[in-house]
Design a protein around this motif. Structure first.
Motif, short mmCIF file in Angstrom:
data_model
loop_
_atom_site.label_atom_id
_atom_site.label_comp_id
_atom_site.label_asym_id
_atom_site.label_seq_id
_atom_site.Cartn_x
_atom_site.Cartn_y
_atom_site.Cartn_z
N LYS A 227 43.80 23.22 -4.05
CA LYS A 227 45.18 23.26 -4.53
C LYS A 227 45.29 24.03 -5.84
CE LYS A 227 46.28 18.77 -3.79
NZ LYS A 227 47.12 17.58 -3.99
N LEU A 230 45.10 27.70 -4.94
CA LEU A 230 46.36 28.17 -4.35
C LEU A 230 47.45 28.26 -5.41
CD1 LEU A 230 46.65 26.23 -0.98
CD2 LEU A 230 46.63 28.71 -1.28
N PHE A 260 41.71 30.86 3.45
CA PHE A 260 43.16 30.93 3.20
C PHE A 260 43.46 30.68 1.73
CE2 PHE A 260 47.46 29.08 3.21
CZ PHE A 260 48.13 30.06 3.90
N VAL A 313 45.88 27.44 13.19
CA VAL A 313 46.52 27.89 11.95
C VAL A 313 47.16 26.72 11.23
CG1 VAL A 313 48.25 29.43 10.98
CG2 VAL A 313 46.87 30.19 12.92
N PHE A 314 47.90 25.94 12.02
CA PHE A 314 48.61 24.82 11.38
C PHE A 314 47.62 23.86 10.72
CE2 PHE A 314 50.11 20.43 11.69
CZ PHE A 314 51.18 20.51 10.82
N VAL A 317 45.90 25.46 7.54
CA VAL A 317 46.76 25.59 6.36
C VAL A 317 47.14 24.21 5.84
CG1 VAL A 317 48.92 26.53 5.47
CG2 VAL A 317 47.58 27.84 7.11
N SER A 321 46.05 22.86 2.10
CA SER A 321 47.13 22.56 1.17
C SER A 321 47.28 21.05 0.98
CB SER A 321 48.44 23.19 1.65
OG SER A 321 48.76 22.66 2.91
N GLY A 322 46.38 20.30 1.53
CA GLY A 322 46.37 18.87 1.28
C GLY A 322 47.34 18.07 2.11
N LEU A 323 47.83 18.61 3.22
CA LEU A 323 48.72 17.85 4.10
C LEU A 323 47.91 17.08 5.14
CD1 LEU A 323 51.69 20.27 4.84
CD2 LEU A 323 51.78 18.08 3.65
#
Lengths: 366, 599
Positions: A227, A230, A260, A313-314, A317, A321-323
């Protein structure tokens, strides 16, 4: 005949593939501190070899592919099982098998054959039978057997993507919505039971995902670092080769699962959104091919492949991004790694093939 | 019918495809939004985090290995000490904290000013060591009043400690910060601040004792503040060292030597070469060198004209005096210059060239054979013998008995001493050898210089009938020494004479004999300055009290028990008078002590 086929290839799709793999090579070049070694050059060489394979696949008679769908599925399943057996005999968990000097992850290949098998199955049955529960048994087997073998590897990310892939395909072919809801409820109920079988390190991953600060040295550390990388990229990024997080070795697995992040740090929000848009475009092209296609086999195949890419991809990413927990899912065509790229390019070859044969009415009386 | 089913199927397909695409788009939008949040909205936060992120490596120093004597008694240990630190940012007022602290620990004005100056120089979160090695009572007081002492904390450290203080100082040496040269040594590469051995065994066994550094990977922000620990590898303590020394004998010997200004006592176990004792005085307390401030103590050591830092056992060179006569006797017997029965008459002096050479007994010993000459230490006999023998043969035998060499006992800076020969003189002084010098050398004077430890080894070889005893400072078992059988017969004669020295009425050390267990030996008195003719003629000079530095060195070498030698000793008392009066009684006491220990 061959030239006709080559002329009619979907060059937009091929262009997107080339663009994505070049972005990947640039990222890998940067990850290696401005060197083609050890990743970028091999990445590109692999891509071109696999692109050739994809084009070859696209020119194969689709009826032949259709005919051997189940056989291909069974072969890939056997490969997957053999990895498990070799792993047990070799006293070490492994996900790889070496074929022609290439380390292949059968779990990646099996995703493609699942799509093929399901496409053939739903192409063959009558539409009214789709609703019947008895006709759900076979697709369930096609999904659950590889799923089990991937889970025990253990590969949380891939097993999750097999389930998602199955749901997408079953949804497309018209399985009733309430069955999904029922399945969802059943899964929720069985989670405590599943947790009994899950390995301790996987449980830790989930706990660390829910509270990254609890384990700042492990998974949480990766997430925090990801994070920071990014976020510090900002809108336009620090510039190519200017990322600091990656060079200070803060970024774990920067050449594979976290590529990414590296691109996000160096090219900022513009870079990340551009990549996501490219993937959306790629998926949209597959959707277009699916809709255009006359036969269910092609429709399901193209959609399955699109869904497979979407899942990669989902999940990747969302993960960086920590989701989502860090489950070890690479970014197709951009992350370093031969297995995933091979599987993606084979599936792209299949989509190109469908695109060339969209106007066939029937496949089974060949 | 068929057509409508197909149409329905296509409608379902298309509708669901559309929905699925929407679903995927919305999921992408969700991650896109997430990325937008991180990269655009929270970007500044992450940008500062990114700048702050840095990883530092902190070295964890290893504990130095302990050193034990032969009975596993600790002679070099690491002691926990407590230091007081101040972290400026943790206190509202440094003055208030120091005021409270001064109730428990004395802070003088200069010290206080230094602390306050320091706090303004370093970063607020940095810890400043304000007191080192505080006492238990102060530690207790600070700990109980912790809540009133904002910004003060106590940290543990380790200090090398030598429980026997000055007893082992020359053997163990001490530790201190490495100098520029030592920094390149392989074992300290990562630890420039680590104390390393500077002298003695602490120095020679540095690679073993130092241990392995551990490390802590810590994340620090751009200002250097530690945010968290990333990884930690513990350090590994240095290896333990088990010495051959017996702390009881060593301590006893040092205490005996304390009655004199300077001297050395060495005890070797003849059977296995183990060094049981290597005492040298004056000595120093390594604890006082290690504990800071040490300047005053250093100055006192360096200004001491007797140089307490010198290990006299290995670095002090003395004329062996009459203790050298065994070597000359063995050489003479070996090379057929004399037989065991041949005699020389001693009239108190002989003339050679244009000079007179005196015996210590002014009136002469009369007729002497080799046994009597050693027993009564007749100089004239040995003048006559060495005159015939020549220096080179003496030198050859001396070297066979361990003189003029250094030993592989891990002790740095040993001195070889001098065993003169014609070649030696030509090479070092550029002059040819004078025959008169052979006479002087024959009674262990002149050019001959040996260290006390060499004399102990020489005695061991004689006592063990020519076994080449290899001394060791480490505890060891079953050493098979080579035997030099060249001198078996000669040694037998000399050993008989050495027995007589202590155990017959005319022997020079007869007064020092032991009743319970008989030992053999040889006294030695080495002249520090030449005695002028007028002094000699006054006949009173030996009785007169002389200035300390002009007095003779007193020596004694010996072994116990005489019939099955177990321990060899050498004793030297600098300017102690005569070997018979000073050194022999000390050897007797040490032997008696060892005998009573019943090792």
């Amino acid at each position: 005949m061959i030239f006709q086929k080559l002329k009619n290839l979907n060059y937009l799709l091929i262009f997107l593939l080339i663009l994505l793999s070049f972005i990947g090579a640039a990222g890998l070049y940067s990850a290696a501190d401005g060197s083609y070694q050890p990743w970028a050059s091999r990445h590109l060489i692999r891509f071109y070899v696999f692109l050739l394979i994809a084009i070859v696949i696209s020119t194969i008679d689709i009826k032949l592919i259709y005919k051997y769908c189940y056989l291909l599925f069974i072969i890939s399943l056997l490969l997957l099982i053999s990895v498990e057996v070799i792993g047990v005999l070799g006293k070490g968990a492994t996900r790889w098998i070496r074929i022609f000097g290439l380390s292949i992850q059968p779990s990646e290949i099996v995703k493609i054959t699942i799509i093929l098998a399901l496409a053939k199955f739903y192409n063959d049955i009558k539409f009214e039978n789709v609703k019947k529960i008895s006709y759900l048994f076979f697709p369930f087997l096609i999904l659950i057997i590889p799923f089990i073998f991937v889970v025990i590897q253990p590969d949380l990310g891939t097993s999750l993507s097999i389930i998602m892939l199955g749901i997408f395909i079953l949804f497309i072919v018209g399985v009733r919505l309430w069955k999904f809801i029922l399945g969802f409820i059943a899964t929720i109920i069985s989670i405590p039971i599943l947790l009994q079988f899950i390995k301790p390190y996987q449980r830790e991953r989930i706990i660390s995902f829910l509270n990254p600060e609890s384990d700042p040295l492990g998974q949480g550390y990766q997430l925090i670092q990801s994070k920071i990388a990014l976020g510090s990229g900002g809108a336009t990024g620090k510039g190519f080769m200017q990322g600091t997080q990656s060079y200070l070795e803060y970024l774990p697995e920067k050449q594979t699962d976290f590529i990414f992040t590296l691109i996000g740090e160096e090219f900022g929000f513009l870079g990340t959104i551009f990549i996501i848009c490219l993937f959306i475009l790629l998926i949209a092209v597959c959707y277009f091919i699916s809709i255009k296609c006359f036969h269910s086999f092609g429709k399901i195949l193209a959609l399955g492949v699109a869904s497979n890419i979407f899942i990669y991809v989902f999940m990747n990413v969302a993960m960086v991004s920590g989701l989502m927990p860090v489950v070890g899912i690479p970014l197709p065509l951009i992350s370093y790694g031969g297995s995933v790229m091979l599987s993606i390019m084979i599936s792209m070859g299949l989509v190109l093939n469908v695109d060339l044969n969209y106007n066939l009415k029937k496949l089974n009386n060949a | 019918m068929f057509y409508s089913v197909q149409k329905k199927q296509i409608t379902t397909y298309n509708r669901r495809t559309f929905f699925l695409f929407l679903l995927k788009l919305s999921l992408f939008t969700a991650v896109g939004w997430r990325i937008y949040n991180i990269q655009i909205l929270d970007s500044s936060k992450y940008k500062t985090l990114s700048k702050k992120n840095q990883i530092d490596l902190e070295i964890i120093f290893p504990l130095r290995g302990k050193i034990f004597d032969r009975n596993s008694i600790l002679i070099a240990d690491n002691e926990k000490v407590y230091d007081v630190y101040l972290i400026p940012e943790n206190t509202k007022s440094i003055n208030n904290t120091l005021n409270t602290l001064s109730k428990f620990i004395d802070i003088d004005f200069a010290n206080r000013r230094k602390i306050i100056q320091l706090t303004s120089k370093v970063k607020k979160f940095e810890k400043i060591k304000i007191f080192e090695n505080i006492s238990w009572s102060i530690l207790e007081k600070i700990e109980t009043n912790k809540y009133n002492l904002e910004g003060i904390f106590i940290a543990e450290d380790h200090l090398r400690i030598y429980p026997y203080k000055e007893v082992f100082s020359h053997l163990l040496g001490y530790i201190s910060k490495p100098n520029q040269q030592e920094l390149s040594l392989p074992f300290i590469s990562k630890m420039p601040n680590l104390d390393i051995g500077k002298e003695g065994l602490e120095k020679s066994f540095n690679p073993l004792l130092v241990g392995k550094a551990g490390q802590r990977e810590i994340e620090v922000n751009s200002t250097g503040r530690v945010i968290r620990e990333i990884s930690k590898v513990d350090s590994i303590q240095g290896k333990e060292l088990h010495l051959s020394l017996d702390s009881r004998i060593q301590e006893y010997a040092v205490n005996l030597l304390k009655s004199y200004r300077a001297g050395s006592i060495n005890v070797i176990n003849i059977k296995n070469g183990e060094i049981l004792c290597m005492a040298s005085t004056p000595t120093y307390d390594p604890n006082k060198i290690i504990k800071k401030p040490n300047k005053e103590y250093w100055d006192s050591i360096l200004s001491n004209s007797l140089s307490p830092l010198t290990n006299r056992s290995l670095q002090g060179l003395y004329s062996p005096g009459s203790t050298f006569k065994m070597i000359v006797a063995i050489a003479a017997l070996k090379y057929g210059v004399i037989s065991s029965e041949s005699t020389h008459s001693c009239s108190g002096k002989i003339e050679f060239g244009d000079r007179l050479y005196h015996c210590w007994k002014t009136n002469g010993h009369g007729k002497m054979n080799v046994t009597n000459a050693i027993t009564q230490s007749c100089d004239v006999f040995f003048y006559e013998v060495s005159k015939k023998l020549g220096i080179d043969k003496i030198a050859k035998v001396a070297e066979d008995f361990g003189l003029g060499q250094i030993f592989d006992i891990s002790m740095p800076n040993q001195k070889k001493g001098i065993i003169p020969s014609k070649k030696w003189k030509k090479n070092t002084l550029g002059e040819s050898w004078y025959a008169g010098e052979t006479l002087i050398s024959g009674i262990g004077q002149g050019f001959v210089l040996t260290s006390p430890f060499q004399l102990a080894v020489m005695t061991s070889i004689i006592a063990s009938d020519g076994k080449i005893v290899e001394p060791t400072i480490l505890k060891s078992k079953n050493i098979n020494f080579k035997t030099n059988s060249k001198y078996l017969d000669e040694i037998k004669i000399v050993k008989k004479a050495m027995f007589n020295v202590v155990n017959v009425n005319k022997g020079t050390a007869f007064k020092s004999r032991l009743q319970d267990v008989k030992f053999s030996g040889k006294t030695g008195t080495s002249q520090v300055r030449s005695i002028s003719l007028s002094e000699r003629e006054s006949d009173e000079f030996r009785k007169k009290k002389q200035e300390w530095k002009n007095r003779d060195h007193a020596l004694f070498v010996g072994y116990i028990p005489y019939d099955d030698p177990q321990y060899a000793i050498s004793v030297i008392i600098e300017h102690g008078g005569s070997g018979a009066s000073t050194a022999a009684p000390i050897a007797k006491q040490v032997f008696n002590y060892i005998h009573k220990l019943n090792l």
